[in-house]
Design a protein around this motif. Sequence first.
Motif, PDB file in Angstrom:
ATOM      1  N   ALA A 151       0.812  -1.104  -0.098  1.00  0.00           N
ATOM      2  CA  ALA A 151       0.169  -0.064   0.037  1.00  0.00           C
ATOM      3  C   ALA A 151       0.945   1.436  -0.182  1.00  0.00           C
ATOM      4  O   ALA A 151       0.704   1.925  -0.956  1.00  0.00           O
ATOM      5  N   PRO A 152       1.843   1.545   0.927  1.00  0.00           N
ATOM      6  CA  PRO A 152       2.586   2.674   0.891  1.00  0.00           C
ATOM      7  C   PRO A 152       3.578   3.129  -0.241  1.00  0.00           C
ATOM      8  O   PRO A 152       3.408   3.932  -0.857  1.00  0.00           O
ATOM      9  N   VAL A 153       3.923   1.747  -1.091  1.00  0.00           N
ATOM     10  CA  VAL A 153       4.630   1.780  -2.354  1.00  0.00           C
ATOM     11  C   VAL A 153       3.695   2.219  -3.311  1.00  0.00           C
ATOM     12  O   VAL A 153       4.043   3.195  -3.943  1.00  0.00           O
ATOM     13  N   ARG A 154       2.458   1.775  -3.518  1.00  0.00           N
ATOM     14  CA  ARG A 154       1.447   1.740  -4.549  1.00  0.00           C
ATOM     15  C   ARG A 154       0.746   3.111  -4.514  1.00  0.00           C
ATOM     16  O   ARG A 154       0.610   3.763  -5.659  1.00  0.00           O
ATOM     17  N   LEU A 155       0.772   3.589  -3.316  1.00  0.00           N
ATOM     18  CA  LEU A 155      -0.148   4.842  -3.034  1.00  0.00           C
ATOM     19  C   LEU A 155       1.097   6.086  -3.151  1.00  0.00           C
ATOM     20  O   LEU A 155       0.726   7.291  -3.318  1.00  0.00           O
ATOM     21  N   GLY A 156       2.469   5.940  -3.408  1.00  0.00           N
ATOM     22  CA  GLY A 156       3.318   6.783  -3.454  1.00  0.00           C
ATOM     23  C   GLY A 156       3.798   7.611  -2.357  1.00  0.00           C
ATOM     24  O   GLY A 156       4.465   8.392  -2.240  1.00  0.00           O
ATOM     25  N   LYS A 157       3.336   6.809  -1.197  1.00  0.00           N
ATOM     26  CA  LYS A 157       3.910   7.673   0.040  1.00  0.00           C
ATOM     27  C   LYS A 157       5.290   7.069   0.438  1.00  0.00           C
ATOM     28  O   LYS A 157       6.004   8.057   1.126  1.00  0.00           O
ATOM     29  N   LYS A 158       5.820   5.929   0.018  1.00  0.00           N
ATOM     30  CA  LYS A 158       7.163   5.675   0.261  1.00  0.00           C
ATOM     31  C   LYS A 158       7.769   4.847  -0.889  1.00  0.00           C
ATOM     32  O   LYS A 158       7.142   4.441  -1.757  1.00  0.00           O
ATOM     33  N   ALA A 204      12.477   0.886  -0.720  1.00  0.00           N
ATOM     34  CA  ALA A 204      13.176   0.615   0.135  1.00  0.00           C
ATOM     35  C   ALA A 204      13.136   1.355   1.397  1.00  0.00           C
ATOM     36  O   ALA A 204      13.378   0.514   2.475  1.00  0.00           O
ATOM     37  N   ASP A 205      12.403   2.392   1.621  1.00  0.00           N
ATOM     38  CA  ASP A 205      11.864   2.972   2.768  1.00  0.00           C
ATOM     39  C   ASP A 205      10.668   2.104   3.330  1.00  0.00           C
ATOM     40  O   ASP A 205      10.990   2.163   4.472  1.00  0.00           O
ATOM     41  N   ALA A 242       9.039  -1.485   7.396  1.00  0.00           N
ATOM     42  CA  ALA A 242       8.231  -2.607   7.565  1.00  0.00           C
ATOM     43  C   ALA A 242       9.095  -3.739   8.552  1.00  0.00           C
ATOM     44  O   ALA A 242       8.759  -4.385   9.567  1.00  0.00           O
ATOM     45  N   MET A 243      10.365  -3.974   8.202  1.00  0.00           N
ATOM     46  CA  MET A 243      11.317  -4.690   8.947  1.00  0.00           C
ATOM     47  C   MET A 243      11.438  -4.137  10.306  1.00  0.00           C
ATOM     48  O   MET A 243      11.337  -4.839  11.311  1.00  0.00           O
ATOM     49  N   GLU A 244      11.722  -2.751  10.571  1.00  0.00           N
ATOM     50  CA  GLU A 244      11.737  -2.485  12.022  1.00  0.00           C
ATOM     51  C   GLU A 244      10.317  -2.612  12.862  1.00  0.00           C
ATOM     52  O   GLU A 244      10.582  -3.054  14.129  1.00  0.00           O
ATOM     53  N   LEU A 245       9.279  -2.452  12.198  1.00  0.00           N
ATOM     54  CA  LEU A 245       7.965  -2.650  12.910  1.00  0.00           C
ATOM     55  C   LEU A 245       7.857  -4.281  13.332  1.00  0.00           C
ATOM     56  O   LEU A 245       7.416  -4.581  14.141  1.00  0.00           O
TER      57      LEU A 245
END
Length: 247
Positions: free
Chosen positions: A108-115, A118-119, A124-127
């Motif tokens: 979702a964040p990638v497809r919506l252009g929010k991130k 890589a970010d 996601a890995m931190e969470l």
Amino acid sequence: MTTDVLIRVDNLSKQFGGGAINALNGVSAEIRRGEVVVVIGPSGSGKSTFLRCLNLLELPTGGTITFEGTDITDPKVNINRHRQKMGMVFQHFNLFPNMTVLKNMTVAPVRLGKKSRADAEKQAMELLERVGLADRAGAYPNQLSGGQKQRVAIVRALCMDPDVMLFDEPTSALDPEMVGEVLEVMKRLAHQGMTMVVVTHEMGFAREVGDRVIFMDGGTIVEQGSPDEIFNHPNHPRLQDFLRKVL
């Protein structure tokens, strides 16, 4: 906790079946930034309908919902833009079965252009690390326990950096021994200051973590107050009766 009102609900009503069922009858409430509001009540009381109206998954029949100063019940409003700031966790996880845990979290964040990818993957890995599931990033949902799936569902919602998290009975589909691990993640979120609205049957969570508890019955808010007021000094006979049955 601030006095900044994040969500204001005014005179909300919701009918089903062409008016045959009144799920909500004139519900008004405020959710303040940083507040944990727990909604309790018997089955069929309108709790989940109320929660699902907050991000218009259910369209109200009447009344208004103001989120961060915008009336999101106005048909001209781009509700999808506002939904991006509202994380939603359902009873049944709703993970994509054909995607790995990591992909579920980043799509979702990638497809919506929010991130960038890589970010998104870094966050996601931190969470996943925070909820003890970093080693499951490459697994598919059918390889996870129910408690693991729900923890992934929670951190997936967090990947969108929401301003509020909505939980619709997040532990009711879990085996009893898995409930604790999900509630633990939610407790940590609350302690970190996340605004949360939680519909649940877990009275211990409501008592321990809630800043405010709302008791609903018959599509209305019957009583609300601090956990101490609701659980130790209930006023309304209907609330007293409910607590006698569940505690």
